[in-house]
Design a protein around this motif. Sequence first.
Motif, PDB file in Angstrom:
ATOM      1  N   ASN A   1       0.824  -1.205   0.000  1.00 54.11           N
ATOM      2  CA  ASN A   1       0.000   0.000   0.000  1.00 54.11           C
ATOM      3  C   ASN A   1       0.864   1.264   0.000  1.00 54.11           C
ATOM      4  OD1 ASN A   1       0.843   0.508   2.641  1.00 54.11           O
ATOM      5  ND2 ASN A   1      -1.018  -0.328   3.565  1.00 54.11           N
ATOM      6  N   LYS A   2       0.203   2.402   0.023  1.00 54.49           N
ATOM      7  CA  LYS A   2       0.947   3.671  -0.099  1.00 54.49           C
ATOM      8  C   LYS A   2       1.823   3.929   1.122  1.00 54.49           C
ATOM      9  CE  LYS A   2      -2.589   6.848   1.591  1.00 54.49           C
ATOM     10  NZ  LYS A   2      -3.736   6.052   1.933  1.00 54.49           N
ATOM     11  N   ASN A   3       1.583   3.231   2.212  1.00 51.06           N
ATOM     12  CA  ASN A   3       2.448   3.340   3.397  1.00 51.06           C
ATOM     13  C   ASN A   3       3.579   2.317   3.378  1.00 51.06           C
ATOM     14  OD1 ASN A   3       0.892   5.426   4.564  1.00 51.06           O
ATOM     15  ND2 ASN A   3      -0.569   3.910   5.331  1.00 51.06           N
ATOM     16  N   ASN A   4       3.762   1.693   2.236  1.00 50.34           N
ATOM     17  CA  ASN A   4       4.835   0.696   2.052  1.00 50.34           C
ATOM     18  C   ASN A   4       4.605  -0.606   2.797  1.00 50.34           C
ATOM     19  OD1 ASN A   4       6.485   1.863   0.157  1.00 50.34           O
ATOM     20  ND2 ASN A   4       7.756   2.929   1.647  1.00 50.34           N
ATOM     21  N   GLU A   5       3.407  -0.808   3.318  1.00 48.94           N
ATOM     22  CA  GLU A   5       3.133  -2.049   4.038  1.00 48.94           C
ATOM     23  C   GLU A   5       2.827  -3.169   3.047  1.00 48.94           C
ATOM     24  OE1 GLU A   5       1.073   0.130   7.892  1.00 48.94           O
ATOM     25  OE2 GLU A   5      -0.080  -0.326   6.092  1.00 48.94           O
TER      26      GLU A   5
ATOM     27  N   SER B   1      13.547  -0.208  13.209  1.00 48.35           N
ATOM     28  CA  SER B   1      13.514   0.809  14.262  1.00 48.35           C
ATOM     29  C   SER B   1      13.458   2.228  13.730  1.00 48.35           C
ATOM     30  CB  SER B   1      14.710   0.639  15.201  1.00 48.35           C
ATOM     31  OG  SER B   1      15.911   0.701  14.469  1.00 48.35           O
ATOM     32  N   SER B   2      13.898   2.456  12.518  1.00 46.25           N
ATOM     33  CA  SER B   2      13.875   3.814  11.974  1.00 46.25           C
ATOM     34  C   SER B   2      13.054   3.870  10.697  1.00 46.25           C
ATOM     35  CB  SER B   2      15.289   4.294  11.643  1.00 46.25           C
ATOM     36  OG  SER B   2      16.103   4.257  12.781  1.00 46.25           O
ATOM     37  N   GLN B   3      12.192   4.894  10.611  1.00 51.04           N
ATOM     38  CA  GLN B   3      11.453   5.109   9.358  1.00 51.04           C
ATOM     39  C   GLN B   3      12.367   5.706   8.307  1.00 51.04           C
ATOM     40  OE1 GLN B   3       7.837   7.440  10.324  1.00 51.04           O
ATOM     41  NE2 GLN B   3       6.791   5.838   9.194  1.00 51.04           N
TER      42      GLN B   3
ATOM     43  N   LEU C   1      21.145   0.009   9.409  1.00 53.45           N
ATOM     44  CA  LEU C   1      19.695  -0.137   9.458  1.00 53.45           C
ATOM     45  C   LEU C   1      19.378  -1.316  10.380  1.00 53.45           C
ATOM     46  CD1 LEU C   1      20.586   0.938   6.484  1.00 53.45           C
ATOM     47  CD2 LEU C   1      18.196   0.531   5.931  1.00 53.45           C
ATOM     48  N   ASN C   2      18.505  -1.071  11.332  1.00 56.23           N
ATOM     49  CA  ASN C   2      18.216  -2.076  12.357  1.00 56.23           C
ATOM     50  C   ASN C   2      16.858  -2.726  12.164  1.00 56.23           C
ATOM     51  OD1 ASN C   2      20.622  -1.697  13.991  1.00 56.23           O
ATOM     52  ND2 ASN C   2      19.780   0.327  14.435  1.00 56.23           N
ATOM     53  N   CYS C   3      16.790  -3.969  12.604  1.00 56.60           N
ATOM     54  CA  CYS C   3      15.567  -4.764  12.450  1.00 56.60           C
ATOM     55  C   CYS C   3      15.457  -5.722  13.632  1.00 56.60           C
ATOM     56  CB  CYS C   3      15.645  -5.531  11.134  1.00 56.60           C
ATOM     57  SG  CYS C   3      14.267  -6.615  10.768  1.00 56.60           S
TER      58      CYS C   3
ATOM     59  N   THR D   1      12.844   1.264   5.890  1.00 56.21           N
ATOM     60  CA  THR D   1      13.630   2.436   6.293  1.00 56.21           C
ATOM     61  C   THR D   1      14.047   3.165   5.027  1.00 56.21           C
ATOM     62  OG1 THR D   1      14.505   1.373   8.295  1.00 56.21           O
ATOM     63  CG2 THR D   1      15.751   3.245   7.410  1.00 56.21           C
ATOM     64  N   VAL D   2      13.708   4.446   4.968  1.00 54.83           N
ATOM     65  CA  VAL D   2      14.094   5.250   3.812  1.00 54.83           C
ATOM     66  C   VAL D   2      15.492   5.805   4.069  1.00 54.83           C
ATOM     67  CG1 VAL D   2      13.560   7.254   2.407  1.00 54.83           C
ATOM     68  CG2 VAL D   2      11.701   5.872   3.357  1.00 54.83           C
ATOM     69  N   LEU D   3      16.436   5.390   3.260  1.00 58.18           N
ATOM     70  CA  LEU D   3      17.820   5.846   3.404  1.00 58.18           C
ATOM     71  C   LEU D   3      18.089   6.957   2.401  1.00 58.18           C
ATOM     72  CD1 LEU D   3      20.726   5.520   4.519  1.00 58.18           C
ATOM     73  CD2 LEU D   3      21.123   3.880   2.655  1.00 58.18           C
TER      74      LEU D   3
END
Lengths: 113, 113
Positions: free
Chosen positions: A38-42, B7-9, B21-23, B107-109
């Motif tokens: 979806n648009k929230n990347n889910e 953990s980070s958007q 990037l953490n998971c 996570t958007v880098l």
Amino acid sequence: NSKVIQTPRYLVKGQGQKAKMRCIPEKGHPVVFWYQQNKNNEFKFLINFQNQEVLQQIDMTEKRFSAECPSNSPCSLEIQSSEAGDSALYLCASSGGQNTEVFFGKGTRLTVV
Amino acid sequence: QQQVRQSSQSLTVWEGETAILNCSYENSAFDYFPWYQQFPGEGPALLIAIRSVSDKKEDGRFTIFFNKREKNLSLHIKDSQPGDSATYFCAASANGGNNKLTFGQGTVLSVIP
């Protein structure tokens, strides 16, 4: 580079219309997945197949979607009656089987107006 | 219930730095952890993956560190480049789960030149 081919790349449908998208899995891959992003990347898992048989599907898919993976033909996913909330990126993926890597296509972007 | 959590958007680093990037995950049955890279308008591309029997996997500039006891893992991108700017998804699947993937939120880098 993924060799999963999805068509069309973009699809625009009115509410209530059918929306059909196709997928050619990577050659030799017996397992095919469909996900909705979806648009929230889910990501939402929709259904998967091994060869032509459905392995697992969620309730929404069973009730509102039609999906198949016939031998020697592209796999397909069809929404029987599109709703605004179906607007999303539909991703097809394939793998060589249990415990192997999963490769995605570029997706079909569905917009329901 | 979010079974795979990033953990980070978003994360911003300078070119040449190491991006981390953490998971984390909740399901002890998960034993395969791929990371996917996704550019806007494209499907997710498999970047690197690790199985739970290992604690480290390296491929070029990309390294996964895995901690089974703590149920977490991290993706390190060494010498980050502007071309690495993308959304990164941590995913997981369980042995016997037909390779069905559960994804984190992404996570958007952003890598600043």
